[in-house]
Scaffold this motif. Structure first.
Motif, PDB file in Angstrom:
ATOM      1  N   UNK A 285       5.246   7.022   7.187  1.00 11.19           N
ATOM      2  CA  UNK A 285       3.901   7.466   7.530  1.00 11.19           C
ATOM      3  C   UNK A 285       2.815   6.676   6.827  1.00 11.19           C
ATOM      4  N   UNK A 286       3.091   6.276   5.581  1.00 10.10           N
ATOM      5  CA  UNK A 286       2.111   5.451   4.864  1.00 10.10           C
ATOM      6  C   UNK A 286       1.958   4.101   5.547  1.00 10.10           C
ATOM      7  N   UNK A 287       3.097   3.462   5.846  1.00 10.49           N
ATOM      8  CA  UNK A 287       3.058   2.138   6.486  1.00 10.49           C
ATOM      9  C   UNK A 287       2.438   2.248   7.871  1.00 10.49           C
ATOM     10  N   UNK A 288       2.812   3.272   8.610  1.00 11.92           N
ATOM     11  CA  UNK A 288       2.229   3.480   9.936  1.00 11.92           C
ATOM     12  C   UNK A 288       0.718   3.637   9.833  1.00 11.92           C
ATOM     13  N   UNK A 289       0.255   4.303   8.797  1.00 17.73           N
ATOM     14  CA  UNK A 289      -1.184   4.479   8.593  1.00 17.73           C
ATOM     15  C   UNK A 289      -1.923   3.164   8.473  1.00 17.73           C
TER      16      UNK A 289
ATOM     17  N   UNK B 207      10.838   0.749  11.591  1.00 17.15           N
ATOM     18  CA  UNK B 207      10.825   0.362  10.180  1.00 17.15           C
ATOM     19  C   UNK B 207      12.108  -0.394   9.887  1.00 17.15           C
ATOM     20  N   UNK B 208      11.966  -1.654   9.453  1.00 13.70           N
ATOM     21  CA  UNK B 208      13.140  -2.515   9.320  1.00 13.70           C
ATOM     22  C   UNK B 208      13.456  -2.901   7.878  1.00 13.70           C
TER      23      UNK B 208
ATOM     24  N   UNK C 172       3.001  -6.026  13.560  1.00 10.72           N
ATOM     25  CA  UNK C 172       3.898  -6.140  12.412  1.00 10.72           C
ATOM     26  C   UNK C 172       3.164  -5.646  11.169  1.00 10.72           C
ATOM     27  N   UNK C 173       3.921  -5.121  10.246  1.00  8.68           N
ATOM     28  CA  UNK C 173       3.430  -4.829   8.904  1.00  8.68           C
ATOM     29  C   UNK C 173       4.293  -5.667   7.967  1.00  8.68           C
ATOM     30  N   UNK C 174       3.649  -6.544   7.205  1.00  9.91           N
ATOM     31  CA  UNK C 174       4.371  -7.494   6.364  1.00  9.91           C
ATOM     32  C   UNK C 174       4.046  -7.272   4.902  1.00  9.91           C
ATOM     33  N   UNK C 175       5.040  -7.571   4.042  1.00  8.24           N
ATOM     34  CA  UNK C 175       4.777  -7.514   2.601  1.00  8.24           C
ATOM     35  C   UNK C 175       4.132  -8.818   2.146  1.00  8.24           C
ATOM     36  N   UNK C 176       3.861  -8.915   0.860  1.00  6.88           N
ATOM     37  CA  UNK C 176       3.156 -10.073   0.307  1.00  6.88           C
ATOM     38  C   UNK C 176       3.943 -11.376   0.443  1.00  6.88           C
TER      39      UNK C 176
ATOM     40  N   UNK D  55       7.338 -11.000   4.749  1.00  2.00           N
ATOM     41  CA  UNK D  55       8.521 -10.384   5.342  1.00  2.00           C
ATOM     42  C   UNK D  55       8.115  -9.105   6.067  1.00  2.00           C
ATOM     43  N   UNK D  56       8.543  -8.947   7.325  1.00  2.00           N
ATOM     44  CA  UNK D  56       8.174  -7.727   8.040  1.00  2.00           C
ATOM     45  C   UNK D  56       8.897  -6.505   7.472  1.00  2.00           C
ATOM     46  N   UNK D  57       8.157  -5.410   7.322  1.00  2.00           N
ATOM     47  CA  UNK D  57       8.756  -4.127   6.940  1.00  2.00           C
ATOM     48  C   UNK D  57       8.730  -3.167   8.130  1.00  2.00           C
TER      49      UNK D  57
END
Length: 142
Positions: free
Chosen positions: A63-67, A91-92, A124-128, A131-133
């Protein structure tokens, strides 16, 4: 960053990096109200529990990442997106405490529908480290 006017296929958007903090994972996933056993022990609130599940640290909830992706869609389409837009994420990989997550989107479809246009986006939501999360799709109207 509300994107005004017509948008083109291939156009990309990016939200600002959002840091996954220990406090945020604890607040978002600890349950309510505070009392005996609070916060509940899970991969989001308890270091030992997260390690017992094979994670190096606590993880943000989906839910945090989706936000973060929702924030980007509202930036692109405006507040009306909450009523007539859509988002589907998978979520991968975990977003861990200390990571900075950036939501990104690319227009992959433009469909004229009377006086409005429907836009399909790859999200996509990626980290620093880039890398996709989370990966998925979204749509919105203008």
């Amino acid at each position: 960053m509300l994107k005004l006017g017509k948008m083109e296929q291939g156009e990309t958007f990016s939200g600002g990096p959002r840091r996954v903090t220990s406090y945020a994972t604890w607040q978002f996933s600890g349950g309510w109200p505070p009392g005996d056993g609070w916060p509940s022990k899970n991969v989001h609130t308890d270091d030992d529990f997260a390690r017992s599940c094979g994670l190096p640290d606590r993880a943000a909830s989906g839910g945090m990442v989706q936000g973060y992706a929702v924030d980007l869609m509202v930036d692109v389409f405006g507040i009306a997106w909450l009523g007539d837009g859509g988002l589907n994420l998978k979520f991968i990989a975990p977003a861990l405490v200390g990571d900075s997550i950036t939501a990104k989107a690319k227009i992959v479809e433009v469909v004229e529908d009377g006086s409005r246009t429907r836009y399909g986006l790859a999200v996509t939501c990626e980290n620093q480290r880039g890398e996709p999360v989370a990966v998925g799709t979204a749509h919105g109207w203008k």
